[in-house]
Write a protein that holds these residues in place. Structure first.
Motif, PDB file in Angstrom:
ATOM      1  N   ALA A 286       0.835  -1.204   0.000  1.00 53.74           N
ATOM      2  CA  ALA A 286       0.000   0.000   0.000  1.00 53.74           C
ATOM      3  C   ALA A 286       0.870   1.255   0.000  1.00 53.74           C
ATOM      4  O   ALA A 286       0.612   2.198  -0.742  1.00 53.74           O
ATOM      5  CB  ALA A 286      -0.930  -0.003   1.212  1.00 53.74           C
TER       6      ALA A 286
ATOM      7  N   LEU B 227       1.903   6.921  -6.709  1.00 53.13           N
ATOM      8  CA  LEU B 227       0.826   7.804  -7.129  1.00 53.13           C
ATOM      9  C   LEU B 227       1.194   9.255  -6.864  1.00 53.13           C
ATOM     10  O   LEU B 227       1.028  10.131  -7.711  1.00 53.13           O
ATOM     11  CB  LEU B 227      -0.451   7.432  -6.377  1.00 53.13           C
ATOM     12  CG  LEU B 227      -1.728   8.108  -6.849  1.00 53.13           C
ATOM     13  CD1 LEU B 227      -2.060   7.656  -8.268  1.00 53.13           C
ATOM     14  CD2 LEU B 227      -2.884   7.755  -5.919  1.00 53.13           C
ATOM     15  N   ASN B 228       1.749   9.505  -5.694  1.00 53.63           N
ATOM     16  CA  ASN B 228       2.127  10.871  -5.338  1.00 53.63           C
ATOM     17  C   ASN B 228       3.209  11.427  -6.270  1.00 53.63           C
ATOM     18  O   ASN B 228       3.238  12.613  -6.565  1.00 53.63           O
ATOM     19  CB  ASN B 228       2.626  10.937  -3.891  1.00 53.63           C
ATOM     20  CG  ASN B 228       1.486  10.785  -2.913  1.00 53.63           C
ATOM     21  OD1 ASN B 228       0.352  10.562  -3.318  1.00 53.63           O
ATOM     22  ND2 ASN B 228       1.787  10.890  -1.636  1.00 53.63           N
TER      23      ASN B 228
ATOM     24  N   ARG C 204       2.305  17.628  -4.418  1.00 55.59           N
ATOM     25  CA  ARG C 204       2.876  16.555  -3.611  1.00 55.59           C
ATOM     26  C   ARG C 204       3.171  17.026  -2.188  1.00 55.59           C
ATOM     27  O   ARG C 204       2.980  16.315  -1.224  1.00 55.59           O
ATOM     28  CB  ARG C 204       4.176  16.101  -4.260  1.00 55.59           C
ATOM     29  CG  ARG C 204       4.424  14.645  -4.099  1.00 55.59           C
ATOM     30  CD  ARG C 204       5.324  14.137  -5.184  1.00 55.59           C
ATOM     31  NE  ARG C 204       6.645  14.730  -5.094  1.00 55.59           N
ATOM     32  CZ  ARG C 204       7.416  14.936  -6.155  1.00 55.59           C
ATOM     33  NH1 ARG C 204       7.021  14.610  -7.356  1.00 55.59           N
ATOM     34  NH2 ARG C 204       8.593  15.478  -6.003  1.00 55.59           N
TER      35      ARG C 204
ATOM     36  N   VAL D  40      -3.240   1.123  -8.703  1.00 56.14           N
ATOM     37  CA  VAL D  40      -3.583   2.084  -7.659  1.00 56.14           C
ATOM     38  C   VAL D  40      -4.270   1.366  -6.496  1.00 56.14           C
ATOM     39  O   VAL D  40      -5.207   0.599  -6.695  1.00 56.14           O
ATOM     40  CB  VAL D  40      -4.522   3.170  -8.214  1.00 56.14           C
ATOM     41  CG1 VAL D  40      -5.003   4.077  -7.097  1.00 56.14           C
ATOM     42  CG2 VAL D  40      -3.810   3.963  -9.301  1.00 56.14           C
TER      43      VAL D  40
ATOM     44  N   SER E 139       2.366   1.913  -3.419  1.00 54.69           N
ATOM     45  CA  SER E 139       1.373   2.381  -4.369  1.00 54.69           C
ATOM     46  C   SER E 139       1.072   3.868  -4.144  1.00 54.69           C
ATOM     47  O   SER E 139       1.014   4.653  -5.089  1.00 54.69           O
ATOM     48  CB  SER E 139       0.097   1.554  -4.233  1.00 54.69           C
ATOM     49  OG  SER E 139      -0.971   2.217  -4.845  1.00 54.69           O
ATOM     50  N   GLN E 140       0.900   4.240  -2.870  1.00 55.97           N
ATOM     51  CA  GLN E 140       0.640   5.650  -2.562  1.00 55.97           C
ATOM     52  C   GLN E 140       1.810   6.523  -2.985  1.00 55.97           C
ATOM     53  O   GLN E 140       1.636   7.609  -3.515  1.00 55.97           O
ATOM     54  CB  GLN E 140       0.441   5.825  -1.049  1.00 55.97           C
ATOM     55  CG  GLN E 140      -0.728   5.067  -0.485  1.00 55.97           C
ATOM     56  CD  GLN E 140      -2.049   5.733  -0.813  1.00 55.97           C
ATOM     57  OE1 GLN E 140      -2.081   6.896  -1.154  1.00 55.97           O
ATOM     58  NE2 GLN E 140      -3.129   4.992  -0.728  1.00 55.97           N
ATOM     59  N   ARG E 141       2.996   6.015  -2.735  1.00 55.13           N
ATOM     60  CA  ARG E 141       4.177   6.812  -3.049  1.00 55.13           C
ATOM     61  C   ARG E 141       4.288   7.029  -4.556  1.00 55.13           C
ATOM     62  O   ARG E 141       4.525   8.133  -5.027  1.00 55.13           O
ATOM     63  CB  ARG E 141       5.433   6.109  -2.538  1.00 55.13           C
ATOM     64  CG  ARG E 141       6.662   6.988  -2.427  1.00 55.13           C
ATOM     65  CD  ARG E 141       7.893   6.170  -2.113  1.00 55.13           C
ATOM     66  NE  ARG E 141       8.187   5.230  -3.190  1.00 55.13           N
ATOM     67  CZ  ARG E 141       8.876   5.545  -4.274  1.00 55.13           C
ATOM     68  NH1 ARG E 141       9.380   6.749  -4.423  1.00 55.13           N
ATOM     69  NH2 ARG E 141       9.091   4.653  -5.226  1.00 55.13           N
TER      70      ARG E 141
ATOM     71  N   TYR F 283       4.711   9.674   2.214  1.00 52.10           N
ATOM     72  CA  TYR F 283       5.000   8.247   2.320  1.00 52.10           C
ATOM     73  C   TYR F 283       6.464   8.052   2.029  1.00 52.10           C
ATOM     74  O   TYR F 283       6.926   8.373   0.940  1.00 52.10           O
ATOM     75  CB  TYR F 283       4.169   7.444   1.315  1.00 52.10           C
ATOM     76  CG  TYR F 283       2.705   7.497   1.631  1.00 52.10           C
ATOM     77  CD1 TYR F 283       2.163   6.628   2.569  1.00 52.10           C
ATOM     78  CD2 TYR F 283       1.880   8.438   1.039  1.00 52.10           C
ATOM     79  CE1 TYR F 283       0.826   6.686   2.896  1.00 52.10           C
ATOM     80  CE2 TYR F 283       0.542   8.506   1.361  1.00 52.10           C
ATOM     81  CZ  TYR F 283       0.016   7.629   2.290  1.00 52.10           C
ATOM     82  OH  TYR F 283      -1.304   7.699   2.613  1.00 52.10           O
TER      83      TYR F 283
END
Ligand code: ADP
Ligand code: ADP
Ligand code: ZN
Ligand code: ZN
Length: 755
Positions: free
Chosen positions: A52, A59-60, A68, A87, A55-57, A74
């Protein structure tokens, strides 16, 4: 392997977060994968802290640095790489929280649909849909400004009726004897200032508290000859409760002592103004709708036949049914989100995803069975399958065998917890797991049995006329000195009865939960249990130096990292970087502190010992007794120096239980203590609870877990259903009799489980 073949998997390579042992794993896409393993084996480290987080990182990273910087940070997880990650949407049990304006209706968007409906076909027509919003000035009740409640001064707390005005009857600053605001009352000539308030006539009390705008004439040279008298309540409201004038911050604590929240008398808690409340459909206004239980609201909305509203009616019914289908039909749309439990919050988040037509997302769930009776677990299962069938990848951390059985794929972690875990023990389907030699496999095949030697009780706790929330004026007795399990479907009233009503009768009740201990990065099991003081004393004595030298919070701390062992660098527009401290290499102490030894070990080496290792090292009774208790609850593998904020919920719960092991005669309450626990952890927990009971304590557990229910001495089953259709006692007695109680849903499930 060819590329096409690989695309069907999320491929994690070299995962090393927390206790993970540099693992590689392939997770099939568009399938349901359940992660199993004992508590502390590393499931969350893999699923949340690695997959998780990455994935967040990623995406950011796709946003400009400007955006950002405004997103949560993250850090880079400790990992080589993850291939084919989509995602990730994380649906956890963090409470939704929110302020008093956030309700089940607003957070699910159903309230905005209702507003549209009323603005379209409500009679009389009052305006556009905005008008039906209690968060909008044109719709809100002017008295409470849309909150439904107002601050009211509690007279009993404001006045000490056994005193006169001169003796200080008014318990609020500036109204105390000598206080400048009291003078107005004393010099008004209206009162006998030496008469105790309890001897005031009704008229005198009314005058003191409420009467206003009466002309006062006085001969006191300090005061104008005539002025207007103002009663105590309007006076305090004017200066302290109305935000515009007043001194709200100065006396915050005193105000909160005398003020309580009351239902707004103007809108009766509906939050809306009178014209909005007059607008009705089939005799009901929008406030009536949000007051109903969702399950009843669906029926009402269905009766609306106006063709102008047909599509809207369908949309509303659809969403309401989604809530019913995951077992939340007992809630009402006006319920404030801040009062929802973790499990309820998670299910609301789930429903919000159902409307989405996006596919190829990765959904990540943290124990979706939490708070659910076996009866309700199937509803969640259907939902999880639905998400998969839309083309999403579903990852679930879960211990409940009923959820595990819907997995297309299982990844079992272990073999044990902490440093003894962090590896993949099994991957494949359910059949293979049951046959495998893993702990999970073994427990899945285990045959359940009712406890044989039930304890009897001679003394009872007694609760009378309980009617909070949905409780139907019930009387309950709870046996002392045994283990009672409180059961019933979600929303039947278990926590209301045990967490809210019981302590009103027995304030000495001790709650043991999994919530973080007031812990910072600086506390660990050695500081929490107090043995660190003893250890520092030993170092100090052995080396003839001051104990403070061995504290990473003071003198002995490495000056570079201030005793944390790591340094945090905040770079503008980038993630915070955490590095092992260059000066002490993570040892946390000054070179001087590290140069002193106790039986060959320096202070940092001692903090790096696990509880087991420390048990071998220390023979001092003050230390070993405490360590032994930690070991007794299974905390053998954690090092003395591991920060408390990195312990899992189950580990924290056990640390708290260890603290209670020597006490006796207490009343303990545990609300779903099996959260986060593997079947083998549960047997261990049951042994600890048994030990508390053996020491004459009363243990009360709110639980759905059938393994716990089988081991109860006494069961209290609430029901029959949730919300207004619950709140009654369905059964009180021994587990063997529950099985034969046909009116209890829990009884039916227990019967199936043990044969
Ligand atoms: P699970 O989700 O399987 O219950 P977690 O992934 O939450 O387990 O935790 C894995 C283990 O790692 C726990 O025993 C925890 O105490 C331990 N742990 C936490 N932080 C660290 C760390 N920095 N180094 C080593 N182990 C850690
Ligand atoms: P359980 O613990 O059995 O899941 P609860 O005691 O949480 O059930 O809930 C029983 C009923 O009381 C439900 O209808 C629930 O919506 C309601 N309820 C619980 N907490 C609150 C609250 N803070 N405000 C209003 N209603 C509540
Ligand atoms: Zn109001
Ligand atoms: Zn350092």
């Amino acid at each position: 392997m060819d590329k096409k073949n690989n695309e069907g998997y999320i491929h994690v390579i070299g995962a090393r977060e927390k206790n993970l042992k540099n693992i590689d794993v392939k997770i099939p896409k568009k399938k349901i994968t359940v992660f199993t393993g004992v508590s502390g084996s590393g499931k969350s480290s893999l699923v949340f802290d690695t997959i998780a987080a990455e994935s967040q990182r990623q995406l950011n990273e796709t946003y400009s640095s400007f955006i950002r910087h405004r997103l949560p940070h993250y850090g880079q997880p400790k990992i080589d790489t993850i291939e084919n990650l989509s995602v990730a949407i994380i649906i956890d049990q963090k409470r939704i929280g929110g302020n008093a304006r956030s309700t089940v209706g607003t957070i699910t968007d159903i309230y905005s649909l209702l507003r549209l409906l009323f603005s379209r076909i409500g009679k009389p027509f009052v305006g556009y849909s905005d008008v039906f919003s209690f968060n909008n000035p044109s719709g809100m009740c002017p008295k409470c400004e849309g909150l439904g409640r107002i601050d009211m001064i509690d007279i009993e707390r404001l006045l000490d009726k056994n005193k006169s005005l001169n003796e200080g009857a008014i318990l609020f600053p500036t109204f105390e004897p000598g206080g400048w605001r009291l003078k107005r009352y004393i010099h008004s000539g209206f009162f006998n200032n030496d008469k105790k308030i309890k001897d005031f006539t009704d008229d005198e009390l009314e005058l003191l508290l409420y009467k206003s705008d009466i002309k006062v004439t006085t001969s006191d040279p300090e005061w104008p000859k005539t002025s207007l008298y103002e009663g105590l309540i309007p006076r305090i409201e004017r200066s302290f409760l109305k935000k515009e004038e007043g001194e709200p911050t100065k006396y915050k604590k005193e105000i909160s002592r005398i003020v309580g929240k009351e239902i707004c008398p103007i809108c009766s808690g509906t939050r809306l103004n009178q014209s909005v409340l007059q607008c009705k459909i089939n005799n009901k206004n929008i406030a009536d709708c949000v007051e109903m239980q969702i399950i009843d609201l669906v029926d009402f909305i269905r009766t609306i036949k106006d063709p102008k509203a047909a599509t809207m009616v369908m949309a509303i019914v659809d969403r309401l049914e989604n809530l019913v289908s995951i077992g939340l039909g007992y809630l009402s749309l006006n319920r404030e989100t801040s009062t929802l439990s973790g499990g309820e919050s998670q299910r609301i988040k789930m429903v919000r995803q159902l409307g989405s037509s996006l596919s190829d997302l990765t959904y990540i769930f943290d124990e979706p069975s939490i708070g659910l009776h076996p009866h309700d677990v199937n509803k969640i299962n259907d939902l999880l399958k639905l998400l998969r069938d839309k083309g999403n990848t579903v990852l679930i951390v879960e211990h409940d065998p009923d959820v595990i059985k819907i997995a297309d794929y299982i990844i079992d972690m272990g073999p044990r917890a902490g440093i003894n875990g962090g590896e993949i023990m099994y991957q494949g389907d359910l059949n293979g797991l049951a046959k495998s030699d893993t702990l999970t496999g073994k427990y899945l095949c285990k045959q359940a049995q009712l406890k044989e030697n039930i304890r009897n009780s001679v003394e009872w706790l007694s609760i009378k006329d309980a009617n909070l929330h949905n409780l139907k004026n019930i009387n309950v007795t709870i046996p002392k000195g045994v283990m009672t399990v409180v059961t019933g479907v979600a929303g039947s009233g278990k926590s209301t009865l045990i967490n809210h009503v019981l302590p009103k009768f027995y304030p000495e009740t001790i709650f043991i939960d999994q919530k973080p201990i007031q812990a910072s990065k600086r506390s660990n099991i050695a500081t929490f249990t107090g043995i660190f003081d003893v250890i520092r004393g030993l170092f100090s004595k052995a080396n003839n130096v001051k104990p403070a030298l061995f504290s990473f919070n003071s003198q002995g701390a490495c000056p570079n990292c201030k005793g944390l062992g790591v340094t945090y660098t905040d770079l503008a527009f980038m993630d915070t970087v955490v590095n092992v401290c260059e000066v002490c290499q993570g040892n946390r102490f000054t070179d001087e502190a590290l140069s002193y030894k106790l039986r060959g070990k320096n202070i940092s080496e001692v903090l790096n010992m696990t509880v087991d290792e420390a048990l071998d090292f220390f023979y001092e009774k003050e230390i070993s007794v405490t360590l032994k208790r930690l070991a007794d609850v299974g905390i053998t593998y954690i090092t003395l120096g591991q920060p408390l904020n990195t312990l899992s919920g189950g580990e924290l719960q056990r640390v708290k239980l260890a603290d209670e092991l020597e006490s006796n005669g207490n009343i303990y309450v545990l609300d779903e203590p099996t959260t986060g626990l593997h079947m083998s952890d549960i047997s261990q927990l049951l042994k600890i609870l048994d030990r508390l009971v053996e020491q004459d304590s009363t243990v009360i557990v709110i639980e759905h877990n059938l393994d716990v229910i089988t081991q109860a001495d006494w069961i209290i089953d609430l029901g029959p259903f949730a919300g207004q259709n619950g709140g009654r006692i369905m059964f009180e007695g021994a587990p063997k009799d529950l099985i034969n109680c046909n009116s209890s849903i829990t009884g039916q499930y227990l019967k199936k489980y043990i044969k």
